[in-house]
Write a protein that holds these residues in place. Sequence first.
Motif, short mmCIF file in Angstrom:
data_model
loop_
_atom_site.label_atom_id
_atom_site.label_comp_id
_atom_site.label_asym_id
_atom_site.label_seq_id
_atom_site.Cartn_x
_atom_site.Cartn_y
_atom_site.Cartn_z
N TYR A 100 -6.35 6.12 -1.96
CA TYR A 100 -5.86 5.62 -0.68
C TYR A 100 -4.84 6.60 -0.09
N GLN A 103 -1.99 7.33 2.93
CA GLN A 103 -1.09 6.71 3.90
C GLN A 103 -1.55 7.01 5.33
N LYS A 113 -0.48 0.07 -5.81
CA LYS A 113 -1.77 0.19 -6.50
C LYS A 113 -1.69 1.06 -7.74
N HIS A 115 3.48 -5.36 6.36
CA HIS A 115 2.59 -4.33 5.83
C HIS A 115 2.37 -3.15 6.78
N ASN A 138 2.77 0.42 6.65
CA ASN A 138 3.02 1.54 5.73
C ASN A 138 2.70 2.88 6.38
N GLU A 149 0.82 -1.21 0.00
CA GLU A 149 0.00 0.00 0.00
C GLU A 149 0.86 1.27 0.00
N SER A 151 3.50 3.31 -4.35
CA SER A 151 2.29 2.55 -4.08
C SER A 151 2.19 1.37 -5.03
#
Length: 439
Positions: free
Chosen positions: A400, A402, A344, A419, A421, A314, A342
């Motif tokens: 999204y 952070q 994504k 994970h 982040n 992420e 990212s």
Amino acid sequence: MDNESTEEALAVTEAGAQHTRRQFLRNGVTAVTGVLASSAGLSAAAAQSGTATTEGAAATDNALTIPQWTKQPGALVGSRPYGKPSEFESGIIRHLRKTDKQYFSSSTRTPLQELDGIITPNGLFYERHHNGIPDINPVEHQLVVHGLVNNALSFTLNDIRRFPSHSQIYFLECSGNPGYAVYGKTAAEVNGLVSCAEWTGVPLKTVLNEAGLKPEAKWVIAEGADGAGMTRSIPLEKCLDDAMLVYSQNGERLRPEQGYPLRLLLPGFEGNMSIKWLRRLQVADQPVHSREETSKYTDILPNGKAREFTFVMEAKSIITNPSGGQQIDGKGFHEIRGIAWSGKGRITKVEISVDEGKTWQPARLQTPVLSKALTRFLFPWEWDGQPVVIQSRATDETGYIQPTLESLVEVRGVNNTYHNNAITPWRIASDGKVTHARA
């Protein structure tokens, strides 16, 4: 110095002791004054008028003195068949992270705070191994594709290289970067298990299409040739999207620690899925549930259940300058710099806070801004010399944002290693010393 900076410097020279918005130009103005005066044939006393001081003129004279080393021949052409950094940059190396409980000898970290741009040099690209680095003769290495395919195939490296090549810039990040239990002193120790490179190879879908997929195919099981036999299950959709079989990195063949002679690359997915020293691809109708996707690389939630197959990394960002272990040289103008990424897609926004998260201001994204690659951000900042906490947060093209560590822990707890982040805060003391705000 660009045209705007030059004009500003000359304006200060003409106006005497007038100050500019950018404090750091004062030294530059002194140098410009001294050089202009010297080129006009003026005396040292004349050169000291305006903003130039006696000390400034002396410094200019020293800077113009020809050093002894310029009077000697340099190294011969060809004396360094493979180029290396200057000996004065020998301290910029990959880092091992040491803690009170253990010593991480299976990984090294990229010195993020020492780098510029978005490309990580091959010699500084982070490492993560599960049973050491195998020494593989590329002539003897083969990749087998079998399982739910129409034709089981075996490829030599030369066979792979005969397919049409493809190059793309992508980041790679370990899902344990940085974990939840340890807060490092430097950017390397905090988030150094991320790097970015231009990768060259063959789209995985090209090779799978060569073998022919059966209708019931849903997963691809990738296996490495290392002593750990690293094995991960990969959704077929990813394999037919942007996955690559990689043989080169940043224009040269893969280094052994990066999977030489052949590795899998899954852009945006957690790093251990990009199997190094790739030897086998088995097409299947279900995941294999290997050790690395059951007892490891799953996220244990506060209720005891596990988040399995958390593939995508992420959105994340980190300020690399100023950052932990560094020293700010006086109040005034400073440029806050860092990187964001990212799994994504593209980074669309990075915001900076210089008041411990109370307010946020947009940073400038330096081009190129690429999908699933590191993005460099820049933010002009005037420091008043008072203690402060600075931090960055990234937003990607899916919207999204952070999270803070508190909001992340509230949902996922701290029962796992993977994970994290969360936003990284740096504390700057009144003497300019920079430390991790959570240390």
